[in-house]
Design an enzyme around this catalytic site. Sequence first.
Site, PDB file in Angstrom:
ATOM      1  N   ARG A  23      33.114 -21.018 -32.221  1.00 29.53           N
ATOM      2  CA  ARG A  23      33.435 -20.071 -31.146  1.00 29.53           C
ATOM      3  C   ARG A  23      32.784 -18.707 -31.380  1.00 29.53           C
ATOM      4  O   ARG A  23      33.334 -17.674 -30.975  1.00 29.53           O
ATOM      5  CB  ARG A  23      34.950 -19.911 -30.973  1.00 29.53           C
ATOM      6  CG  ARG A  23      35.630 -21.180 -30.483  1.00 29.53           C
ATOM      7  CD  ARG A  23      37.109 -20.955 -30.263  1.00 29.53           C
ATOM      8  NE  ARG A  23      37.783 -22.211 -29.938  1.00 29.53           N
ATOM      9  CZ  ARG A  23      39.079 -22.436 -30.133  1.00 29.53           C
ATOM     10  NH1 ARG A  23      39.848 -21.485 -30.643  1.00 29.53           N
ATOM     11  NH2 ARG A  23      39.624 -23.591 -29.825  1.00 29.53           N
ATOM     12  N   ARG A  27      35.248 -14.752 -26.705  1.00 29.27           N
ATOM     13  CA  ARG A  27      36.143 -13.690 -26.223  1.00 29.27           C
ATOM     14  C   ARG A  27      36.256 -12.472 -27.134  1.00 29.27           C
ATOM     15  O   ARG A  27      36.679 -11.414 -26.675  1.00 29.27           O
ATOM     16  CB  ARG A  27      37.536 -14.289 -25.985  1.00 29.27           C
ATOM     17  CG  ARG A  27      37.566 -15.289 -24.837  1.00 29.27           C
ATOM     18  CD  ARG A  27      38.923 -15.945 -24.719  1.00 29.27           C
ATOM     19  NE  ARG A  27      39.194 -16.834 -25.845  1.00 29.27           N
ATOM     20  CZ  ARG A  27      40.360 -17.441 -26.048  1.00 29.27           C
ATOM     21  NH1 ARG A  27      41.365 -17.218 -25.206  1.00 29.27           N
ATOM     22  NH2 ARG A  27      40.523 -18.247 -27.077  1.00 29.27           N
ATOM     23  N   ARG A  36      31.746 -12.620 -18.662  1.00 27.47           N
ATOM     24  CA  ARG A  36      32.885 -13.425 -18.198  1.00 27.47           C
ATOM     25  C   ARG A  36      33.630 -12.745 -17.060  1.00 27.47           C
ATOM     26  O   ARG A  36      34.226 -13.427 -16.192  1.00 27.47           O
ATOM     27  CB  ARG A  36      33.815 -13.673 -19.392  1.00 27.47           C
ATOM     28  CG  ARG A  36      35.093 -14.428 -19.090  1.00 27.47           C
ATOM     29  CD  ARG A  36      34.831 -15.871 -18.672  1.00 27.47           C
ATOM     30  NE  ARG A  36      36.113 -16.537 -18.538  1.00 27.47           N
ATOM     31  CZ  ARG A  36      36.909 -16.419 -17.472  1.00 27.47           C
ATOM     32  NH1 ARG A  36      36.530 -15.701 -16.434  1.00 27.47           N
ATOM     33  NH2 ARG A  36      38.077 -17.045 -17.444  1.00 27.47           N
ATOM     34  N   ASP A  72      32.184 -26.376 -22.985  1.00 30.64           N
ATOM     35  CA  ASP A  72      33.553 -26.755 -23.326  1.00 30.64           C
ATOM     36  C   ASP A  72      33.604 -28.258 -23.531  1.00 30.64           C
ATOM     37  O   ASP A  72      32.883 -29.014 -22.845  1.00 30.64           O
ATOM     38  CB  ASP A  72      34.508 -26.346 -22.204  1.00 30.64           C
ATOM     39  CG  ASP A  72      35.966 -26.493 -22.620  1.00 30.64           C
ATOM     40  OD1 ASP A  72      36.510 -25.540 -23.211  1.00 30.64           O
ATOM     41  OD2 ASP A  72      36.550 -27.569 -22.396  1.00 30.64           O
ATOM     42  N   TYR A 147      44.036 -34.710 -23.997  1.00 30.82           N
ATOM     43  CA  TYR A 147      44.075 -33.845 -22.824  1.00 30.82           C
ATOM     44  C   TYR A 147      44.268 -34.653 -21.542  1.00 30.82           C
ATOM     45  O   TYR A 147      44.989 -34.242 -20.631  1.00 30.82           O
ATOM     46  CB  TYR A 147      42.797 -33.015 -22.729  1.00 30.82           C
ATOM     47  CG  TYR A 147      42.707 -31.926 -23.762  1.00 30.82           C
ATOM     48  CD1 TYR A 147      43.344 -30.707 -23.572  1.00 30.82           C
ATOM     49  CD2 TYR A 147      41.993 -32.114 -24.942  1.00 30.82           C
ATOM     50  CE1 TYR A 147      43.276 -29.699 -24.519  1.00 30.82           C
ATOM     51  CE2 TYR A 147      41.913 -31.122 -25.900  1.00 30.82           C
ATOM     52  CZ  TYR A 147      42.552 -29.919 -25.688  1.00 30.82           C
ATOM     53  OH  TYR A 147      42.483 -28.928 -26.636  1.00 30.82           O
TER      54      TYR A 147
END
Length: 341
Positions: A23, A27, A36, A72, A147
Amino acid sequence: MNDTFLKACKGEQTEYTPVWFMRQAGRYLPEYQKVRGKVSFLELCKSPELCTEVTLQPIDIFGFDAAILFSDILIPMEAMNLKLEFHEGAGPVFPNPIRNKDDVNKLHVPDPEESMPFVLETIRLLRKELNVPLIGFSGAPFTLATYLIEGGSSKVFLKTKRMMFQDPTLYSSLLDKITDCTSKYLRAQAKAGAQALQIFDSWAGILAPVDYLRFALPYVQRIIADLREVTDVPIIYFANNGATLLPHTTTAGADVLGLDWRINIKDAIAGVGNHAVQGNLDPIALFLPQKELEKRIATLLDDAKDAKGHIFNLGHGIQPQTPPDQARIAVDAVHRLSGKP
């Protein structure tokens, strides 16, 4: 091109220890947040130009020795004919989870070039820009299945385990389709130019070893065997929270085993045989004061000195709250302490 990362993956001699972070594009970076802020997460994932921009950001800012494709793990699941949503504070959501045979029958194994051309175009664009190797990736079948079955994230994975134990035929039919999809997806990434491939088994650690052997590992082995038929790029397998699974993950067929922070890297190296290793600083250790962080990194590097090959990484993804300067301190320390010229 700086190929130190690729050499370490193959167990070849390197001048210093290469470093990248899971990652690393994301963020915690103001530069990422600026991009973003203009689009939704899924829109970002489907824009080759924007994905290229955010993939390059940490390479330009910190000097990592490898880039990982920004995307992703659930993108190919959407391409299998599933509705995927990302909710703020809740993460990924599948409004129509897999519950029965009819649900599995509705899934199809997509052609990556037709259904996910934006991922492959991002790879091609990045190869023109990068001076370090590019890592492609996918989720592992078991992790992806959680998921689809749970409808999103979970803490106890009740629905997944109940399907495994009460209807193993249904479970295996779902995993077969996910495996075929993932294999095609990774093949396409290698063909497009990815120079290494990482398989993320983010939820493998929720399984007892006996269940991992039956319900997760065989599908990873199948994917890697399939990849070996068409490409020789290094393959990294990361089973999160998988210290107890290490005797089994060594049989997956990967070149490199990713390690989380729950095992001393020296102990892991003693048990992985002829594998390079990747890891394994606790991501929260990046909040340590500089001297303590550098001391922790020095100890980790020393503990990994007998590895066939070592790629320094975090034991999981970098946290969004991490001050960027702390990432810079860590990267510089790895390079300096491992002897980068």
